[in-house]
Design a protein around this motif. Structure first.
Motif, PDB file in Angstrom:
ATOM      1  N   LEU A  29       0.823  -1.212   0.000  1.00  0.00           N
ATOM      2  CA  LEU A  29       0.000   0.000   0.000  1.00  0.00           C
ATOM      3  C   LEU A  29       0.858   1.263   0.000  1.00  0.00           C
ATOM      4  O   LEU A  29       0.573   2.228  -0.720  1.00  0.00           O
ATOM      5  CB  LEU A  29      -0.929  -0.001   1.207  1.00  0.00           C
ATOM      6  N   MET A  30       1.916   1.267   0.794  1.00  0.00           N
ATOM      7  CA  MET A  30       2.759   2.460   0.884  1.00  0.00           C
ATOM      8  C   MET A  30       3.579   2.675  -0.384  1.00  0.00           C
ATOM      9  O   MET A  30       3.762   3.812  -0.830  1.00  0.00           O
ATOM     10  CB  MET A  30       3.665   2.356   2.115  1.00  0.00           C
ATOM     11  N   SER A  36       8.699   5.562   0.374  1.00  0.00           N
ATOM     12  CA  SER A  36       9.811   4.639   0.563  1.00  0.00           C
ATOM     13  C   SER A  36       9.516   3.772   1.784  1.00  0.00           C
ATOM     14  O   SER A  36       8.988   4.257   2.787  1.00  0.00           O
ATOM     15  CB  SER A  36      11.115   5.414   0.788  1.00  0.00           C
ATOM     16  N   VAL A  37       9.870   2.497   1.683  1.00  0.00           N
ATOM     17  CA  VAL A  37       9.565   1.541   2.748  1.00  0.00           C
ATOM     18  C   VAL A  37      10.811   0.726   3.079  1.00  0.00           C
ATOM     19  O   VAL A  37      11.515   0.258   2.176  1.00  0.00           O
ATOM     20  CB  VAL A  37       8.421   0.581   2.338  1.00  0.00           C
ATOM     21  N   GLY A  38      11.084   0.562   4.372  1.00  0.00           N
ATOM     22  CA  GLY A  38      12.186  -0.288   4.816  1.00  0.00           C
ATOM     23  C   GLY A  38      11.641  -1.418   5.673  1.00  0.00           C
ATOM     24  O   GLY A  38      10.439  -1.477   5.977  1.00  0.00           O
ATOM     25  N   LEU A  39      12.508  -2.343   6.067  1.00  0.00           N
ATOM     26  CA  LEU A  39      12.081  -3.493   6.866  1.00  0.00           C
ATOM     27  C   LEU A  39      13.177  -3.864   7.855  1.00  0.00           C
ATOM     28  O   LEU A  39      14.362  -3.900   7.505  1.00  0.00           O
ATOM     29  CB  LEU A  39      11.784  -4.694   5.955  1.00  0.00           C
ATOM     30  N   VAL A  40      12.754  -4.156   9.086  1.00  0.00           N
ATOM     31  CA  VAL A  40      13.666  -4.658  10.110  1.00  0.00           C
ATOM     32  C   VAL A  40      13.096  -5.961  10.662  1.00  0.00           C
ATOM     33  O   VAL A  40      11.928  -6.019  11.040  1.00  0.00           O
ATOM     34  CB  VAL A  40      13.821  -3.653  11.271  1.00  0.00           C
ATOM     35  N   VAL A  41      13.906  -7.006  10.670  1.00  0.00           N
ATOM     36  CA  VAL A  41      13.544  -8.283  11.293  1.00  0.00           C
ATOM     37  C   VAL A  41      14.502  -8.478  12.463  1.00  0.00           C
ATOM     38  O   VAL A  41      15.714  -8.344  12.304  1.00  0.00           O
ATOM     39  CB  VAL A  41      13.674  -9.447  10.286  1.00  0.00           C
ATOM     40  N   PHE A  42      13.967  -8.797  13.649  1.00  0.00           N
ATOM     41  CA  PHE A  42      14.828  -8.888  14.828  1.00  0.00           C
ATOM     42  C   PHE A  42      14.308  -9.923  15.817  1.00  0.00           C
ATOM     43  O   PHE A  42      13.129 -10.281  15.811  1.00  0.00           O
ATOM     44  CB  PHE A  42      14.915  -7.524  15.527  1.00  0.00           C
ATOM     45  N   SER A  54      11.947   2.708  -2.753  1.00  0.00           N
ATOM     46  CA  SER A  54      10.647   2.611  -3.407  1.00  0.00           C
ATOM     47  C   SER A  54      10.801   1.816  -4.698  1.00  0.00           C
ATOM     48  O   SER A  54      11.914   1.461  -5.095  1.00  0.00           O
ATOM     49  CB  SER A  54      10.094   4.016  -3.701  1.00  0.00           C
ATOM     50  N   GLY A  55       9.666   1.507  -5.332  1.00  0.00           N
ATOM     51  CA  GLY A  55       9.702   0.819  -6.615  1.00  0.00           C
ATOM     52  C   GLY A  55       9.318  -0.645  -6.516  1.00  0.00           C
ATOM     53  O   GLY A  55       9.443  -1.269  -5.460  1.00  0.00           O
ATOM     54  N   PRO A  56       8.843  -1.229  -7.642  1.00  0.00           N
ATOM     55  CA  PRO A  56       8.391  -2.632  -7.680  1.00  0.00           C
ATOM     56  C   PRO A  56       9.478  -3.634  -7.282  1.00  0.00           C
ATOM     57  O   PRO A  56       9.196  -4.623  -6.614  1.00  0.00           O
ATOM     58  CB  PRO A  56       7.983  -2.821  -9.151  1.00  0.00           C
TER      59      PRO A  56
END
Length: 207
Positions: A29-30, A36-42, A54-56
Motif C-alpha cells: 500500500l505504501m 519509501s519503505v524499509g524493513l527490520v527483522v529482529f 521505493s519501486g516494484p
C-alpha cells in the motif's frame, strides 16, 4: 521471537505468518503511494535491516525477506528499538508488528524514543485467540517456545490469574501508547488480516 511461532489448534496460521502478511500488505500500500519503505527483522538483536526505498523491485525484495523470516530466540525489544531510533535519522512512520511479550515498561520507553525523534508510530499487537481467552481444560503441558522449558498445570487453577495478567499487559500497552500519541492496534489471528487492516485504515482516514 520464538513466541511468534505459536498457533493454537483452532487456527491455521501462526502469529509470525499473520504478521508477515500484514507487513507485506502495508508495504504494498505504501509503495503504491510512492512512499519509501524499509524493513527490520529482529529477535534479541537486529537480524536483517533493509533501508527504505521505493519501486516494484524493492517490494519483491521485502516480500522475499518476509517469506524467509523464521522464529528466532528471545526478543529484547527495547534495546533493539533504542538502536533503531539512533540509526533511523530521517523522520518517518515506524510500524511495529509484534506479540509484545516483553517488559511493557521498557518497551514503552523505547517507543517513546521514536516519538522523541519525531517519528509517527503505529503498534500492531498480534495475539492468538487462545492467548486472549485461555480455552484450556484439565491437565495441560505448556512448553515455552523460546526456552523450551515445560510446565504441567491444571488449567482451571491457572485461568483466572492468567487472564488477569494478560489483560494487564494489554492495558499497559494500550494506555502507554495512548499517553505518547502512539496508535495501538490489537489484532487477533482469528480475524482475517485484510479485514482487520481495512477497519483500522478506515478509522485512521476518518480521523
Amino acid at each position: 521471537s520464538g513466541s511468534m511461532a505459536f498457533r493454537s489448534s483452532s487456527q491455521n496460521i501462526t502469529k509470525l505468518e499473520y504478521g508477515c502478511y500484514l507487513a507485506a500488505s502495508l508495504a504494498y500500500l505504501m509503495l503504491k503511494q510512492r512512499d519509501s519503505v524499509g524493513l527490520v527483522v529482529f529477535d534479541d538483536q537486529l537480524e536483517r535491516y533493509i533501508p527504505p526505498r521505493s519501486g516494484p523491485a524493492h517490494l519483491h525484495a521485502l516480500i522475499s525477506e518476509l517469506e524467509n523470516a523464521s522464529p528466532g530466540r528471545e526478543t529484547n525489544i527495547s534495546s533493539t528499538f533504542h538502536e533503531l531510533a539512533q540509526r533511523i535519522v530521517r523522520r518517518g512512520l515506524i510500524i511495529v508488528i509484534s506479540d509484545l511479550l516483553d517488559n511493557p515498561e521498557q518497551v514503552l520507553r523505547s517507543l517513546k524514543h521514536f516519538r522523541h525523534k519525531k517519528h509517527e508510530v503505529i503498534v500492531f499487537h498480534i495475539l492468538d485467540p487462545a492467548e486472549l481467552k485461555f480455552p484450556f481444560e484439565g491437565s495441560v503441558l505448556f512448553r515455552d517456545l523460546e526456552t523450551q522449558k515445560q510446565l504441567s498445570v491444571e488449567a482451571e487453577f491457572l485461568k483466572k490469574e492468567y487472564l488477569k495478567r494478560m489483560n494487564q499487559l494489554i492495558n499497559n500497552y494500550k494506555n502507554g501508547c495512548n499517553a505518547s500519541s502512539i496508535d495501538y492496534v490489537q489484532m487477533d489471528t482469528s480475524v482475517p488480516f485484510d479485514y482487520a487492516l481495512s477497519l483500522y485504515l478506515s478509522k485512521r482516514k476518518r480521523r
